[in-house]
Design an enzyme around this catalytic site. Structure first.
Site, PDB file in Angstrom:
ATOM      1  N   SER A   1       0.831  -1.198   0.000  1.00 30.55           N
ATOM      2  CA  SER A   1       0.000   0.000   0.000  1.00 30.55           C
ATOM      3  C   SER A   1       0.872   1.258   0.000  1.00 30.55           C
ATOM      4  CB  SER A   1      -0.962  -0.056   1.193  1.00 30.55           C
ATOM      5  OG  SER A   1      -2.036   0.841   1.020  1.00 30.55           O
TER       6      SER A   1
ATOM      7  N   ASP B   1     -10.023  -3.365  -5.754  1.00 27.53           N
ATOM      8  CA  ASP B   1      -9.449  -2.903  -4.493  1.00 27.53           C
ATOM      9  C   ASP B   1     -10.318  -1.759  -3.945  1.00 27.53           C
ATOM     10  OD1 ASP B   1      -7.852  -1.405  -2.597  1.00 27.53           O
ATOM     11  OD2 ASP B   1      -6.076  -2.405  -3.378  1.00 27.53           O
TER      12      ASP B   1
ATOM     13  N   HIS C   1      -7.994  -5.399  -0.587  1.00 29.56           N
ATOM     14  CA  HIS C   1      -6.816  -4.555  -0.406  1.00 29.56           C
ATOM     15  C   HIS C   1      -5.828  -5.261   0.512  1.00 29.56           C
ATOM     16  CE1 HIS C   1      -4.503  -0.817  -0.307  1.00 29.56           C
ATOM     17  NE2 HIS C   1      -4.325  -1.050   0.984  1.00 29.56           N
TER      18      HIS C   1
END
Length: 322
Positions: free
Chosen positions: A140, A264, A292
């Site tokens: 991320s 996502d 995610h």
């Protein structure tokens, strides 16, 4: 490189985009790591970074970069540190400033484009361990930092392999997506953590900002009022424009795998780079049903259920194959 349709098979009992995102955070087992050691890296500006190490000190180094508000308790952290050590690597996790359990010393914190911090750590590991980092993996926010750094460094990156997981790509679009629908749950959870850290740190040192945390209800507001001024950006839009990693991907020269789910919940489907943006050495692997940073697969073994771990080890092995 063409975009790759992943072989990932999602767990049938975690349908949609949100269940595979939430499940690992709530239920994944974080193994104990009795061999884990900590190292504090003192920085030239008077602050510090903490590194966590696991594995044979003489083995090839793989560096892990966590996501927003991540730490050793992040669902992917301890399992990956364990599996990398078992596979013959020396695994290292970089804790961004303020994420190791102790507030950092300066008013500044960390952000999605802090590639200079990554360069500092890369040089430190090379100098202190007598060899360069072999590979990096970022999740991320950490994936955004990694891809930005790889693009900036180009041929000079000095690592053999990289992998980025659930990267936001365009920070402005991620901020907007997380302010929509059920995804606001993630935004609220992360904002609460960021506000808590802000209060704790600035109860010890004076804050250079005058903000009302109670009136900040979105990432865009937080970045406009806190992230941008603390880190030298003109505002949230300037921060998003300068630090989004998508613009840096065409300049990457290290073999890099980007693992991303088409749905996502932290961003829009059109946030993902298009095929013509990918240089020859970058593979974009797209899944369906991964959420995610979740990627819980349809495996009978809970130890083998997480696709990211398997895919990373496969990607690292490809380096040594003819």
């Amino acid at each position: 490189m063409p975009i790759l349709e992943s072989a990932f098979q999602p767990a049938w009992w975690l349908p949609g985009a949100h269940l595979p995102t939430l499940w690992p955070s709530l239920f994944r087992v974080r193994p104990p790591l009795p061999g884990l050691t900590r190292e504090r890296l003192e920085l030239p500006d008077g602050d510090f970074l903490d590194l966590s190490w696991n594995g044979d000190p003489q083995a090839p180094v793989v560096l892990l970069l966590h996501g927003l508000e991540g730490n050793l308790h992040s669902h992917y952290a301890r399992p990956l540190l364990q599996k990398l050590a078992e596979a013959g690597y020396l695994a290292c996790m970089l804790h961004f400033r303020g994420c190791s359990g102790e507030p950092n010393r300066l008013p500044r914190s960390y952000h999605s484009g802090d590639s200079a911090e990554l360069q500092t750590v890369t040089e430190h590991i090379h100098n202190s361990r007598g060899r360069p980092i072999q590979a990096m993996i970022g999740f991320s926010l950490g994936g955004n930092v990694l891809l930005k750094w790889l693009g900036e460094q180009g041929q000079q990156a000095g690592i053999q392999r990289a992998m980025a997981v659930s990267v936001p790509f365009l920070l402005n679009q991620a901020a907007d997506r997380l302010n929509q629908g059920f995804s606001r749950i993630y935004q609220k959870h992360l904002l609460n953590s960021m506000k808590r850290k802000y209060r704790e740190k600035f109860s010890r040192i004076p804050s250079p900002l005058k903000v009302n945390l109670e009136k900040i209800n979105s990432f865009r507001e937080y970045d406009e009022q806190i992230t941008a001024p603390l880190h030298g950006f003109a505002g949230a839009d300037d921060y998003y424009q300068r630090c989004s990693c998508r613009q840096f991907i065409p300049h990457i020269r290290v073999p890099t795998l980007i693992l991303h789910d088409r749905h996502d919940p932290f961003m829009w489907p059109h946030t993902v780079p298009e095929e013509q943006e990918l240089p020859d050495n970058v593979v974009l692997e797209l899944t369906r049903g991964g959420g995610h940073a979740g990627f819980v697969s349809n495996s009978a073994s809970s130890r083998e259920a997480y696709w990211t771990d398997r895919r990373l080890l496969e990607w690292l092995k490809e380096e040594n194959q003819p």
